[in-house]
Structure formats: structure tokens, C-alpha cells
Scaffold this motif. Structure first.
Motif, PDB file in Angstrom:
ATOM      1  N   VAL A 149      -4.418  24.966  -8.457  1.00  0.00           N
ATOM      2  CA  VAL A 149      -4.656  24.524  -7.082  1.00  0.00           C
ATOM      3  C   VAL A 149      -6.137  24.708  -6.766  1.00  0.00           C
ATOM      4  O   VAL A 149      -6.762  25.674  -7.213  1.00  0.00           O
ATOM      5  CB  VAL A 149      -3.783  25.349  -6.107  1.00  0.00           C
ATOM      6  N   THR A 150      -6.706  23.816  -5.980  1.00  0.00           N
ATOM      7  CA  THR A 150      -8.108  23.927  -5.591  1.00  0.00           C
ATOM      8  C   THR A 150      -8.321  25.150  -4.704  1.00  0.00           C
ATOM      9  O   THR A 150      -7.625  25.334  -3.703  1.00  0.00           O
ATOM     10  CB  THR A 150      -8.559  22.668  -4.822  1.00  0.00           C
ATOM     11  N   GLY A 151      -9.278  25.984  -5.063  1.00  0.00           N
ATOM     12  CA  GLY A 151      -9.578  27.186  -4.304  1.00  0.00           C
ATOM     13  C   GLY A 151     -10.783  26.987  -3.402  1.00  0.00           C
ATOM     14  O   GLY A 151     -11.847  26.559  -3.866  1.00  0.00           O
ATOM     15  N   ILE A 152     -10.619  27.301  -2.125  1.00  0.00           N
ATOM     16  CA  ILE A 152     -11.706  27.227  -1.147  1.00  0.00           C
ATOM     17  C   ILE A 152     -11.979  28.639  -0.658  1.00  0.00           C
ATOM     18  O   ILE A 152     -11.149  29.250   0.017  1.00  0.00           O
ATOM     19  CB  ILE A 152     -11.351  26.317   0.037  1.00  0.00           C
ATOM     20  N   VAL A 194       4.970  19.455  -2.640  1.00  0.00           N
ATOM     21  CA  VAL A 194       3.594  18.942  -2.738  1.00  0.00           C
ATOM     22  C   VAL A 194       3.071  19.175  -4.150  1.00  0.00           C
ATOM     23  O   VAL A 194       3.307  20.219  -4.753  1.00  0.00           O
ATOM     24  CB  VAL A 194       2.685  19.631  -1.701  1.00  0.00           C
ATOM     25  N   ALA A 195       2.346  18.189  -4.663  1.00  0.00           N
ATOM     26  CA  ALA A 195       1.764  18.293  -5.999  1.00  0.00           C
ATOM     27  C   ALA A 195       0.563  19.241  -5.990  1.00  0.00           C
ATOM     28  O   ALA A 195      -0.104  19.410  -4.962  1.00  0.00           O
ATOM     29  CB  ALA A 195       1.323  16.915  -6.487  1.00  0.00           C
ATOM     30  N   GLN A 196       0.277  19.837  -7.143  1.00  0.00           N
ATOM     31  CA  GLN A 196      -0.858  20.761  -7.247  1.00  0.00           C
ATOM     32  C   GLN A 196      -2.162  20.108  -6.796  1.00  0.00           C
ATOM     33  O   GLN A 196      -2.976  20.730  -6.112  1.00  0.00           O
ATOM     34  CB  GLN A 196      -1.001  21.252  -8.686  1.00  0.00           C
ATOM     35  N   ALA A 197      -2.359  18.853  -7.156  1.00  0.00           N
ATOM     36  CA  ALA A 197      -3.604  18.158  -6.815  1.00  0.00           C
ATOM     37  C   ALA A 197      -3.746  17.924  -5.320  1.00  0.00           C
ATOM     38  O   ALA A 197      -4.857  17.654  -4.842  1.00  0.00           O
ATOM     39  CB  ALA A 197      -3.674  16.823  -7.552  1.00  0.00           C
ATOM     40  N   ASP A 198      -2.654  18.031  -4.593  1.00  0.00           N
ATOM     41  CA  ASP A 198      -2.674  17.777  -3.150  1.00  0.00           C
ATOM     42  C   ASP A 198      -2.586  19.071  -2.347  1.00  0.00           C
ATOM     43  O   ASP A 198      -2.289  19.044  -1.142  1.00  0.00           O
ATOM     44  CB  ASP A 198      -1.522  16.851  -2.761  1.00  0.00           C
ATOM     45  N   ALA A 199      -2.859  20.199  -2.989  1.00  0.00           N
ATOM     46  CA  ALA A 199      -2.797  21.494  -2.312  1.00  0.00           C
ATOM     47  C   ALA A 199      -4.111  22.243  -2.499  1.00  0.00           C
ATOM     48  O   ALA A 199      -4.803  22.090  -3.512  1.00  0.00           O
ATOM     49  CB  ALA A 199      -1.642  22.326  -2.865  1.00  0.00           C
ATOM     50  N   MET A 254       0.845  -1.187   0.000  1.00  0.00           N
ATOM     51  CA  MET A 254       0.000   0.000   0.000  1.00  0.00           C
ATOM     52  C   MET A 254       0.886   1.244   0.000  1.00  0.00           C
ATOM     53  O   MET A 254       1.833   1.339   0.768  1.00  0.00           O
ATOM     54  CB  MET A 254      -0.915  -0.001   1.230  1.00  0.00           C
ATOM     55  N   SER A 255       0.565   2.197  -0.870  1.00  0.00           N
ATOM     56  CA  SER A 255       1.388   3.396  -0.975  1.00  0.00           C
ATOM     57  C   SER A 255       1.127   4.320   0.203  1.00  0.00           C
ATOM     58  O   SER A 255       0.037   4.346   0.775  1.00  0.00           O
ATOM     59  CB  SER A 255       1.076   4.124  -2.290  1.00  0.00           C
ATOM     60  N   ALA A 256       2.140   5.081   0.566  1.00  0.00           N
ATOM     61  CA  ALA A 256       2.004   6.019   1.668  1.00  0.00           C
ATOM     62  C   ALA A 256       1.097   7.182   1.255  1.00  0.00           C
ATOM     63  O   ALA A 256       0.993   7.535   0.079  1.00  0.00           O
ATOM     64  CB  ALA A 256       3.372   6.542   2.065  1.00  0.00           C
ATOM     65  N   THR A 257       0.421   7.762   2.239  1.00  0.00           N
ATOM     66  CA  THR A 257      -0.415   8.919   1.972  1.00  0.00           C
ATOM     67  C   THR A 257       0.471  10.086   1.547  1.00  0.00           C
ATOM     68  O   THR A 257       1.460  10.387   2.216  1.00  0.00           O
ATOM     69  CB  THR A 257      -1.192   9.323   3.241  1.00  0.00           C
ATOM     70  N   PRO A 258       0.152  10.763   0.445  1.00  0.00           N
ATOM     71  CA  PRO A 258       0.996  11.887   0.019  1.00  0.00           C
ATOM     72  C   PRO A 258       0.861  13.067   0.971  1.00  0.00           C
ATOM     73  O   PRO A 258      -0.143  13.203   1.679  1.00  0.00           O
ATOM     74  CB  PRO A 258       0.422  12.238  -1.362  1.00  0.00           C
ATOM     75  N   LEU A 259       1.877  13.895   0.985  1.00  0.00           N
ATOM     76  CA  LEU A 259       1.789  15.127   1.757  1.00  0.00           C
ATOM     77  C   LEU A 259       0.724  16.032   1.161  1.00  0.00           C
ATOM     78  O   LEU A 259       0.585  16.149  -0.067  1.00  0.00           O
ATOM     79  CB  LEU A 259       3.133  15.857   1.756  1.00  0.00           C
ATOM     80  N   ARG A 260      -0.038  16.661   2.022  1.00  0.00           N
ATOM     81  CA  ARG A 260      -1.049  17.640   1.605  1.00  0.00           C
ATOM     82  C   ARG A 260      -0.608  19.016   2.093  1.00  0.00           C
ATOM     83  O   ARG A 260       0.053  19.137   3.140  1.00  0.00           O
ATOM     84  CB  ARG A 260      -2.408  17.317   2.221  1.00  0.00           C
ATOM     85  N   LEU A 261      -1.028  20.042   1.371  1.00  0.00           N
ATOM     86  CA  LEU A 261      -0.662  21.410   1.718  1.00  0.00           C
ATOM     87  C   LEU A 261      -1.904  22.288   1.726  1.00  0.00           C
ATOM     88  O   LEU A 261      -2.630  22.357   0.731  1.00  0.00           O
ATOM     89  CB  LEU A 261       0.356  21.962   0.717  1.00  0.00           C
ATOM     90  N   VAL A 262      -2.147  22.940   2.858  1.00  0.00           N
ATOM     91  CA  VAL A 262      -3.257  23.891   2.992  1.00  0.00           C
ATOM     92  C   VAL A 262      -2.640  25.279   3.138  1.00  0.00           C
ATOM     93  O   VAL A 262      -1.960  25.564   4.122  1.00  0.00           O
ATOM     94  CB  VAL A 262      -4.139  23.572   4.211  1.00  0.00           C
ATOM     95  N   ILE A 263      -2.879  26.128   2.145  1.00  0.00           N
ATOM     96  CA  ILE A 263      -2.306  27.479   2.126  1.00  0.00           C
ATOM     97  C   ILE A 263      -3.419  28.468   2.453  1.00  0.00           C
ATOM     98  O   ILE A 263      -4.497  28.439   1.836  1.00  0.00           O
ATOM     99  CB  ILE A 263      -1.712  27.803   0.747  1.00  0.00           C
ATOM    100  N   PHE A 264      -3.165  29.336   3.418  1.00  0.00           N
ATOM    101  CA  PHE A 264      -4.159  30.308   3.855  1.00  0.00           C
ATOM    102  C   PHE A 264      -3.756  31.726   3.462  1.00  0.00           C
ATOM    103  O   PHE A 264      -2.595  32.119   3.598  1.00  0.00           O
ATOM    104  CB  PHE A 264      -4.294  30.286   5.382  1.00  0.00           C
ATOM    105  N   ASP A 265      -4.740  32.481   2.991  1.00  0.00           N
ATOM    106  CA  ASP A 265      -4.615  33.929   3.023  1.00  0.00           C
ATOM    107  C   ASP A 265      -4.673  34.346   4.497  1.00  0.00           C
ATOM    108  O   ASP A 265      -5.061  33.550   5.356  1.00  0.00           O
ATOM    109  CB  ASP A 265      -5.766  34.553   2.228  1.00  0.00           C
ATOM    110  N   VAL A 266      -4.300  35.573   4.791  1.00  0.00           N
ATOM    111  CA  VAL A 266      -4.262  36.017   6.189  1.00  0.00           C
ATOM    112  C   VAL A 266      -5.384  37.007   6.497  1.00  0.00           C
ATOM    113  O   VAL A 266      -6.353  36.675   7.183  1.00  0.00           O
ATOM    114  CB  VAL A 266      -2.881  36.614   6.531  1.00  0.00           C
ATOM    115  N   ASP A 267      -5.284  38.226   5.978  1.00  0.00           N
ATOM    116  CA  ASP A 267      -6.276  39.258   6.288  1.00  0.00           C
ATOM    117  C   ASP A 267      -7.621  38.926   5.658  1.00  0.00           C
ATOM    118  O   ASP A 267      -7.715  38.743   4.439  1.00  0.00           O
ATOM    119  CB  ASP A 267      -5.803  40.623   5.781  1.00  0.00           C
TER     120      ASP A 267
END
Length: 226
Positions: free
Chosen positions: A188-191, A165-170, A1-14
Motif C-alpha cells: 500500500v502507498t505510504g504517506i 479495495v485493491a492495494q493500488a487504490d489504498a 466508461m468504467s466507473a471510478t474504483p473505490l479508494r481507501l484512505v487509512i489513518f494512524d491515530v496517535d
């Protein structure tokens, strides 16, 4: 079983993590009054939050020459730091409800990395991080000093490079159209968050929207399971 890839959550601040509008509006007022210019309205000022100062200032003072704009930028920076020095970050830029709890929860996940991408200067971000005790929270910190203004994707591309981190994981979490357009440009996915300075109506480029911070962790699980 492959390891879970690193994920990246990037936040704006203000407008996303902290509500700093009182200091933003106060610093803008002081900068414009210092030049003897009409102070921009609240809606005009908050509408450009997230852009770098050298990009947003011509929008607020379109008739001003380059020298005046440069003084406005410096005047804003100086006024902002003076206002911030007068009170703690918890008072001047308080967290939005649930923000700190979600940061702590995500930070505790071994496969999740956190970052910020902000229109703030390095100096401004450092003061905020210090004031809120976030020194070990963000592994990648992208600021206006070293990048083109949002929505250029430079900040996000550097964050991906920093972390591997890959684009799909951010994902990019932000309150403005500039954040969502930047995410789109970077692949990158925008939330989008509805509590910030642009509101839901301007975030049509967002892949997802949330109305409260506690909705973020389950949404991330859904995104990454998919």
C-alpha cells in the motif's frame, strides 16, 4: 466508461490525527511509578508509540520479567483510561490543525472510504471516536486487540478485505516508521506526516511526505490520477 474504483484512505491515530502525547506520557509515568521503576524518557516513549503495548513495553523495560511487563501493560491501560475520563477527547487528544476538515472533506467524496489502523485498543479507539463525534467516519477500524503489532501488515490486509479495495487504490497515512513499514509490507502507498512522533528523519520508507493536513487531498488526487 468504467466507473471510478473505490479508494481507501487509512489513518494512524496517535501522532497523525490527534496529539495524545500528554496522556501517553502521563499514563506511562503512572504505570512505571506503580511498579517502582524508572520512568522512560519522553523521547523513548514517543519513539515506540504505534507499537502494540505487549511489543513496546519490553523495549521500555528490558530488564523486567514477564509478570512485571504484564502489570505495566495493564497499568498503562488503566491509567490511560483514567486520564481520559478526567477530560474530554478534545482536550486530552486534540486534532492536529486541519485534520477534522480533511476528514470531513474526504468522507463527503462518494468514492472515498476512510479507515484507521492503530496501536490503540478497541476500548481506547471507541472512547476517542465517541469523544470527537466520529462514529460514522471510518468504515474499517483495525486495533491492536486483534492483530500482530505494526509493522506487520495484518491490519492493512484486513482493511482491504473489509472494503474490497485493491492495494493500488489504498494509502496509509501515518507519523511513524512502523506505519510506513506496515504500508510497504502490505503493498500500500505510504504517506508520512512530519508533525507526529517520529519526525521526517525516520520515515524513509514513505512514498510521500506532507507537512500539513491540507496537502493530503491534492496529493491523493495526484496519486490516483497516476
Amino acid at each position: 466508461m468504467s466507473a471510478t474504483p473505490l479508494r481507501l484512505v487509512i489513518f494512524d491515530v496517535d501522532g497523525t490525527l490527534v496529539d495524545s502525547q500528554a496522556d501517553i506520557l502521563g499514563a506511562m509515568r503512572l504505570a512505571f511509578e506503580g511498579e517502582g521503576l524508572p520512568v522512560p524518557t519522553r523521547s523513548a516513549t514517543l519513539g515506540v508509540v504505534g507499537l502494540s503495548l505487549d511489543v513496546l513495553m519490553p523495549q521500555l523495560a528490558p530488564q523486567s520479567d514477564a509478570a512485571t511487563l504484564a502489570r505495566l501493560v495493564q497499568g498503562y491501560k488503566d491509567a490511560y483510561m483514567t486520564l481520559r475520563a478526567d477530560k474530554s477527547s478534545g482536550v486530552s487528544s486534540p486534532f492536529y490543525p486541519g485534520a477534522r476538515a480533511v476528514l470531513d472533506a474526504l468522507h463527503a467524496q462518494p468514492d472515498t472510504l476512510l479507515g484507521v489502523a492503530t496501536g490503540k485498543s478497541r476500548r481506547g479507539l471507541d472512547k476517542l471516536i465517541e469523544g470527537h463525534g466520529l462514529e460514522d467516519m471510518f468504515v474499517t477500524q483495525q486495533v491492536a486487540d486483534f492483530h500482530p503489532s505494526k509493522p506487520h501488515p495484518s491490519m492493512l490486509m484486513q482493511a482491504l478485505s473489509d472494503t474490497g479495495v485493491a492495494q493500488a487504490d489504498a494509502v496509509m497515512v501515518g507519523d511513524t516508521s512502523f506505519d510506513m513499514d506496515m504500508a510497504q509490507a502490505a503493498g500500500v502507498t505510504g504517506i508520512g506526516v512530519s508533525w507526529g512522533y517520529h519526525g521526517r528523519v525516520r520515515l524513509d520508507a514513505a512514498h510521500y511526505m506532507i507537512d500539513a493536513f491540507d496537502a493530503l487531498p491534492p496529493l491523493l488526487q495526484t496519486i490516483w490520477k497516476g
